[in-house]
Write an enzyme that holds these catalytic residues in place. Sequence first.
Site, PDB file in Angstrom:
ATOM      1  N   TYR A  16       0.832  -1.201   0.000  1.00 15.54           N
ATOM      2  CA  TYR A  16       0.000   0.000   0.000  1.00 15.54           C
ATOM      3  C   TYR A  16       0.861   1.243   0.000  1.00 15.54           C
ATOM      4  CZ  TYR A  16      -3.762  -3.216   0.890  1.00 15.54           C
ATOM      5  OH  TYR A  16      -4.659  -4.241   0.771  1.00 15.54           O
ATOM      6  N   CYS A  17       0.259   2.329  -0.443  1.00 12.51           N
ATOM      7  CA  CYS A  17       0.909   3.628  -0.547  1.00 12.51           C
ATOM      8  C   CYS A  17       1.679   3.925   0.739  1.00 12.51           C
ATOM      9  CB  CYS A  17      -0.151   4.690  -0.810  1.00 12.51           C
ATOM     10  SG  CYS A  17       0.516   6.329  -1.100  1.00 12.51           S
ATOM     11  N   PRO A  18       2.920   4.328   0.620  1.00 10.82           N
ATOM     12  CA  PRO A  18       3.676   4.740  -0.561  1.00 10.82           C
ATOM     13  C   PRO A  18       4.594   3.658  -1.129  1.00 10.82           C
ATOM     14  CG  PRO A  18       4.869   5.478   1.345  1.00 10.82           C
ATOM     15  CD  PRO A  18       3.642   4.735   1.850  1.00 10.82           C
ATOM     16  N   GLU A  19       4.516   2.433  -0.610  1.00  5.60           N
ATOM     17  CA  GLU A  19       5.474   1.388  -0.996  1.00  5.60           C
ATOM     18  C   GLU A  19       5.553   1.101  -2.491  1.00  5.60           C
ATOM     19  OE1 GLU A  19       6.038  -1.654   2.605  1.00  5.60           O
ATOM     20  OE2 GLU A  19       3.941  -1.433   1.955  1.00  5.60           O
ATOM     21  N   ASP A  43      -3.088  -2.025  -4.924  1.00  9.89           N
ATOM     22  CA  ASP A  43      -3.516  -0.783  -4.276  1.00  9.89           C
ATOM     23  C   ASP A  43      -4.143   0.140  -5.315  1.00  9.89           C
ATOM     24  OD1 ASP A  43      -3.848   1.552  -2.851  1.00  9.89           O
ATOM     25  OD2 ASP A  43      -1.748   1.753  -2.270  1.00  9.89           O
TER      26      ASP A  43
END
Length: 85
Positions: A16-19, A43
């Site tokens: 999930y953000c920011p990964e 995501d």
Amino acid sequence: MDTIEHHSFLDAVGLYCPEPVMLLHVEMRKIKADQILKVEATDPSTTRDIVKFCQFLGHELIQQKEEDEHYFYWIKKKKSELRYN
């Protein structure tokens, strides 16, 4: 569209953000100019974040699609700019 030839693959499924964008940045540094990176993510924010990433850094988003809540992107790395000191 799965037939687009790519040189590298980034599996961001379950992240999930920011990964996903952080890993995308790392992977883009590993490939050469004009090579294509395929990304798979789950995501939904990647539909915004990866598009903006490409626009901001000048990479070409060749194709994107959604299939069964998975998001796929094919990104062509921009050509290097010559820099003179």
